[in-house]
Design an enzyme around this catalytic site. Structure first.
Site, mmCIF file in Angstrom:
data_model
loop_
_atom_site.group_PDB
_atom_site.id
_atom_site.type_symbol
_atom_site.label_atom_id
_atom_site.label_comp_id
_atom_site.label_asym_id
_atom_site.label_seq_id
_atom_site.Cartn_x
_atom_site.Cartn_y
_atom_site.Cartn_z
ATOM 1 C CE LYS A 12 -4.090 -1.930 2.242
ATOM 2 N NZ LYS A 12 -5.085 -2.047 3.373
ATOM 3 N N GLY A 71 -1.090 1.545 6.201
ATOM 4 C CA GLY A 71 -1.257 0.376 7.277
ATOM 5 C C GLY A 71 -2.149 -0.590 6.725
ATOM 6 C CG ASP A 72 -3.819 -4.673 5.489
ATOM 7 O OD1 ASP A 72 -4.755 -4.223 5.110
ATOM 8 O OD2 ASP A 72 -3.731 -5.907 5.714
ATOM 9 C CB THR A 73 -6.067 -3.719 10.447
ATOM 10 O OG1 THR A 73 -5.392 -2.555 11.024
ATOM 11 C CG2 THR A 73 -6.628 -4.476 11.840
ATOM 12 C CB ALA A 108 1.687 -4.479 9.044
#
Length: 193
Positions: A52, A67-69, A104
């Site tokens: 991303k 970010g990623d969740t 992250a």
């Protein structure tokens, strides 16, 4: 120095505000978020944050944050609940057991250096009655959310225990984010007085 938020998530924008940070620009990355065959949840979420960040263009005077969740049960990655049937499946799986929420964060400094951190939190929900699942689905709160729930809303009442970062469960771990921004040279108010 300018900050770019590579996310269209209103929750990430709100959480950045808790650090006293307002991005100068918001850009939504367009990437394929399909997990690779056999990819472990930890590897997947780190890869997504990096991809991303790399997918959004930035200038030399910009710091970029992405970010990623995800929610994971064992090796299984629970994505965003796209419909009521999927949300019901997720809630039935999560009820009465521990699961991980991994967030992250990837920050690309003005000099192009990328740094990534992972926050791994463990949550245990109560066992759900069908009526509780039905009511939660009808609230609409978990639609489009990782694992089919939003911890900062009605789902918080189902939590037996949490170990880890509450902001990480919401979608942007503030401790890791703050440290990444500082190490990338982004000016944060570091006055400890």
């Amino acid at each position: 120095m300018k900050l770019v938020l590579a996310s269209s998530s209103p929750r990430r924008l709100e959480l950045l505000g808790r650090l006293g940070v307002k991005p100068d620009r918001i850009a939504s990355p367009d990437i394929d978020e399909t997990p690779l065959k056999g990819e472990l949840p930890r590897d997947y979420v780190l890869r997504m944050a990096r991809e991303k960040a790399a997918a959004v263009e930035r200038t030399d005077d910009e710091v970029l944050i992405a970010g990623d969740t995800i929610v994971a049960v064992g090796r299984r990655i629970l994505g965003k609940a796209e419909n009521e049937a999927e949300q019901r499946q997720f809630m039935e799986l999560l009820g009465g057991r521990r699961h991980h929420t991994m967030s992250a964060v990837c920050v690309i400094a003005a000099d192009g250096t990328a740094r990534t951190k992972l926050s791994d939190s463990i949550i245990k929900f109560k066992r759900f009655e069908n009526s509780e699942i039905n009511a939660y689905i009808q609230s609409g709160e978990g639609q489009g959310k990782a694992g089919g729930y939003a911890i900062q809303g009605l789902a918080e009442a189902f939590v037996i225990s949490i170990s880890g970062s509450f902001s990480g469960i919401m979608g942007l771990p503030l401790y890791e984010t703050r440290n990444l921004l500082i190490s990338s040279g982004y000016p944060l108010n570091q006055d400890d007085a």
